[in-house]
Design an enzyme around this catalytic site. Structure first.
Site, PDB file in Angstrom:
ATOM      1  N   GLU A  63      24.577 -49.756   7.976  1.00 39.31           N
ATOM      2  CA  GLU A  63      23.217 -50.276   8.107  1.00 39.31           C
ATOM      3  C   GLU A  63      22.215 -49.365   7.401  1.00 39.31           C
ATOM      4  OE1 GLU A  63      22.630 -51.010  12.315  1.00 39.31           O
ATOM      5  OE2 GLU A  63      24.072 -52.669  12.280  1.00 39.31           O
ATOM      6  N   GLU A  74      33.308 -56.458   6.511  1.00 41.00           N
ATOM      7  CA  GLU A  74      34.239 -57.241   5.688  1.00 41.00           C
ATOM      8  C   GLU A  74      33.957 -57.055   4.202  1.00 41.00           C
ATOM      9  OE1 GLU A  74      32.441 -58.156   8.283  1.00 41.00           O
ATOM     10  OE2 GLU A  74      33.267 -59.898   9.310  1.00 41.00           O
TER      11      GLU A  74
END
Ligand code: THU
Length: 156
Positions: A63, A74
């Protein structure tokens, strides 16, 4: 005319997942979640991608204070594999798991953007990539391909 779409998938208890390699892949995803950088959502996601030669490439969510700049687990995994290897048109299976603020394992189903990205790698390799999603209570949902998770996907 009304039409209907049926998605086929399987569900197993984690310890009854057929194939040692799939159980191991999910374990690698669990470990990968520990490396997530998620100070904003506090939701840690791990992804483990197995290549045809057995190599496992892991990713986790990263993040950023500028929220949209972060990336899901992913895509981190699949981009890392594609960036590091020239022979990667061979993604066999991707395992995904979430870990919440309490440290509990929980479901992490790929977001729409990840499905789109995974789909392109699947099309590029010309064979299905299985997707294994952890479910609460040590169960696993197994999709036979990315295409099964993204019907009517965008392409041009
Ligand atoms: N996230 C993933 O990494 N994968 C998913 O499948 C869903 C969401 C991340 C993005 C963000 O860092 C956090 O989980 C909360 O949305």
């Amino acid at each position: 005319m009304d039409k209907e779409l049926v998605i086929k998938y399987q569900e197993f208890d984690l310890d009854a997942l057929p194939g040692d390699d799939d159980r191991e892949l999910m374990q690698r995803a669990v470990e990968a979640a520990d490396g997530a950088y998620a100070p904003y959502s506090h939701f840690h996601v791990g992804a483990a991608l197995r290549l045809a030669d057995g190599t496992v490439v892991c990713g986790n969510n990263q993040e950023n204070a500028a929220y949209p700049s972060g990336l899901c687990a992913e895509r981190t995994a699949v981009f890392a594999a594609s960036a590091q290897r020239r022979d990667v048109q061979s993604y066999d299976a991707l395992a995904i798991v979430g870990r919440n603020e309490k440290g509990e394992l929980c479901e992490a189903s790929p977001c729409g953007a990840c499905r789109q990205v995974l789909m392109e790698y699947e099309q590029r390799q010309g064979r299905p990539m299985r997707v294994l999603c952890y479910l609460r209570g040590d169960r696993v949902r197994v999709f036979p391909s990315v295409a099964s998770l993204l019907p009517f996907s965008f392409d041009f």
